[in-house]
Design an enzyme around this catalytic site. Structure first.
Site, PDB file in Angstrom:
ATOM      1  N   THR A  98       7.509   2.469   0.134  1.00  7.08           N
ATOM      2  CA  THR A  98       7.323   3.867   0.587  1.00  7.08           C
ATOM      3  C   THR A  98       6.177   4.344   0.136  1.00  7.08           C
ATOM      4  O   THR A  98       5.395   5.090   0.538  1.00  7.08           O
ATOM      5  CB  THR A  98       8.457   4.521   0.358  1.00  7.08           C
ATOM      6  OG1 THR A  98       8.711   4.600  -1.178  1.00  7.08           O
ATOM      7  CG2 THR A  98      10.153   4.078   0.953  1.00  7.08           C
ATOM      8  N   THR A  99       5.764   3.961  -1.287  1.00  4.56           N
ATOM      9  CA  THR A  99       4.742   4.373  -1.932  1.00  4.56           C
ATOM     10  C   THR A  99       3.397   3.729  -1.013  1.00  4.56           C
ATOM     11  O   THR A  99       2.416   4.562  -0.771  1.00  4.56           O
ATOM     12  CB  THR A  99       4.650   4.150  -3.321  1.00  4.56           C
ATOM     13  OG1 THR A  99       6.070   4.226  -3.867  1.00  4.56           O
ATOM     14  CG2 THR A  99       3.426   4.738  -4.011  1.00  4.56           C
TER      15      THR A  99
END
Ligand SMILES: Nc1ncnc2c1ncn2[C@@H]1O[C@H](COP(=O)(O)OP(=O)(O)OP(=O)(O)O)[C@@H](O)[C@H]1O
Ligand SMILES: [Mg+2]
Length: 528
Positions: A98-99
């Site tokens: 997600t990052t």
């Protein structure tokens, strides 16, 4: 009669704010970049954690998970919220990355600013980005390999690095692979519903373990009930075992004290009947989702039936899947078909008294995670959930090298293509290539290295496996055991491109009266 042609025409309601053209685009790009900036420093094995404090309750969450950070912080700007969608999409489809997805979106927008400054039209940039994405996905499809069991353990380990669970990475990644292998069907499908993850405060994450069966955090209700029953006939009740209507019938006018005794005797007899009807069907163990009356417990104990009450819905569902039992709501509706089969035993977890249910015909497992404090055990659980999801994806997907290796390979590939193209679209492909390098660049930065040196070294590297190691040196990530499912990377590239394009296509922001975050962003309060 014609009106005055110079008279402005108002089509928008009073109080509506409108920002058009380049200022609107810059505001959106800045907001999106600031959002990406908020999670940048958490990327990679040496990424830092964030402490999120709720304004009203002071409740704190300490995490490294991009999606969690963006979900918890209160972001108002509409374009920034589009970025949060990127992290949600990535989390829902891949659990991890997600990052990276957010950092990539920020980088794409940053690179497009340079192109906009050179008067390249946004639609040309979008076209270039679309083409670059297609080329990148096609190249990505060519790399990767089917993973072995050992590789799976590494995939889990890679997903756990940088999280506080990392110290127990070996234990947790083995648990992860064992859990998935246990619930795998003959045809290879993995039903992660059959993996229950429990989180016990106390102990260290190294003491985490895998139990075969469904572990329930409840103990038997009466000291005289058998603590363990093999080959138990199991009843799952989803309604309470008590005399329900007493409160309404309490309106009965009682004229004689003996009537109270009669009334209580009747109630007692009804509860005794309830226990007897259960016993009649040869039930050994009852799991009740609701309350069980104390007297009923007493009679069940007398009949040698072990009972548990207030079982969570999710546990009831897990027990139904495991034992084959069906939910029963009235004792007089019990038939043999509704009963399930399993082995029930009492187990201790530190100070927690629990019950383990196993079955010979179906497999469910329970992962028991340990963490010293509630904050650390919750972050261990978040990291473990991600690792579990990623590992189950790797089962049915190819795997590739991590540490930014694939991103820099794709960047090299796209640069060659951009030279071939030779047009403005080619410039956007080149920009896309530089944006892909934001992943190794950020990994290097977070490892305290000079990102330019790293990028130069990576551009010289060949193959698809050289990336940024933990110490920042350029190494073969596969030898290092840093691998991840291809889908994590391809989905991140796909989502990041989509939302960058979406933001680049907006040239008019019309904010209705009272809309949150209208107009220009003020991201000054955001974390960096
Ligand atoms: N031991 C390692 N050495 C080098 N790089 C690593 C190592 N372990 C993981 N990585 C890389 O770190 C990156 C992932 O970092 P991180 O887990 O912080 O973010 P994410 O997976 O993008 O997002 P999140 O986990 O927050 O959903 C990936 O590029 C991965 O390949
Ligand atoms: Mg990760």
């Amino acid at each position: 009669m014609m009106g005055n042609p110079n008279q402005p025409i108002f089509i928008l309601k009073e109080g509506t704010e409108r920002v058009k053209g380049r200022p609107a685009m810059s505001a959106n790009i800045n907001a999106a970049k600031a959002t990406a900036e908020a999670v940048r420093t958490t990327l990679g094995p040496l990424g830092m954690d964030k402490m999120l404090v709720q304004g009203n309750t002071g409740e704190t969450t300490i995490t490294n998970d991009g999606a969690t950070i963006l979900r918890e912080i209160d972001i108002e700007h509409p374009a920034a919220r589009l970025i949060i969608e990127v992290s949600k999409n990535q989390e829902e489809s891949c659990f991890d990355g997600t990052t990276s997805a957010v950092v990539l979106t920020g980088a794409l927008l940053e690179k497009s600013e340079d192109l906009l400054a050179q008067q390249i039209h946004p639609t040309v940039i979008c076209r270039g980005f679309r083409k670059a994405e297609k080329l990148a996905q096609e190249e990505l499809d060519k790399i990767g390999w089917d993973c072995s069991l050992e590789d799976l353990r590494r995939v889990a380990g890679t997903a756990l690095t940088g999280k506080s669970a990392e110290s127990a990475s070996d234990t947790l990644s083995s648990i992860c692979v064992d859990a998935i292998s246990a619930v795998k069907d003959k045809d290879g499908t993995i039903n992660t519903d059959n993996i229950k993850v429990l989180n016990f405060e106390g102990g260290t994450s190294l003491e985490s373990s895998l139990e075969l069966g469904v572990l329930i955090e409840k103990e038997k209700l009466h000291s005289e009930m058998p603590p363990s029953v093999n080959d138990a006939s199991i009843l799952l009740m989803n309604k309470a075992l008590e005399i329900k209507d007493t409160k309404f019938d309490a309106q009965l006018s009682i004229t004689d004290p003996s009537q109270i005794n009669d009334f209580l005797a009747q109630e007692e007899a009804a509860l005794k009947d309830m226990a007897a009807s259960i016993g009649l069907h040869g039930v050994n163990v009852v799991f009740c989702q609701k309350e069980i009356d104390d007297l009923c417990i007493h009679y069940l104990a007398k009949l040698g039936i072990t009972a548990y009450k207030r079982i969570k819905q999710s546990d009831m569902d897990a027990l139904a899947r495991l034992t084959g039992a069906k939910f029963v709501s009235k004792v007089d509706e019990i038939t043999d078909e509704e009963l399930g089969l399993g082995h029930v035993s009492a187990v201790e977890f530190g100070e927690h008294h629990c019950t383990l249910v196993r079955s010979d015909s179906a497999t469910s497992v329970t992962v028991c995670l340990r963490g010293a404090t509630s904050h650390s055990s919750m972050e261990v659980e978040r990291a473990f959930d991600d690792a579990l999801g990623v590992t189950s994806i790797a089962f049915s997907n190819k795997v590739i090298a991590g540490g930014g290796a694939v991103h820099s390979h794709l960047a090299r590939h796209l640069r060659k293509e951009s030279i071939k193209d030779g047009s403005r679209v080619g410039m956007a492909i080149e920009a896309f290539a530089s944006a892909l390098e934001s992943i190794p660049r950020t990994l290097a930065e977070n490892a305290g290295l000079d990102p330019v040196d790293t990028l130069i070294a990576l551009r010289k590297a060949e193959g698809t496996t050289h990336g940024v190691g933990v110490d920042g040196e350029i190494i073969d990530m596969v030898e290092e055991g840093v691998i991840e499912p291809r889908k994590v990377v391809s989905n991140a590239i796909g989502c990041a491109t989509e939302s960058a394009i979406m933001i680049l296509r907006i040239d008019d922001v019309i904010s209705m009266k009272g809309a949150k975050g209208a107009g220009m962003p003020d991201m000054s309060g955001m974390m960096g």
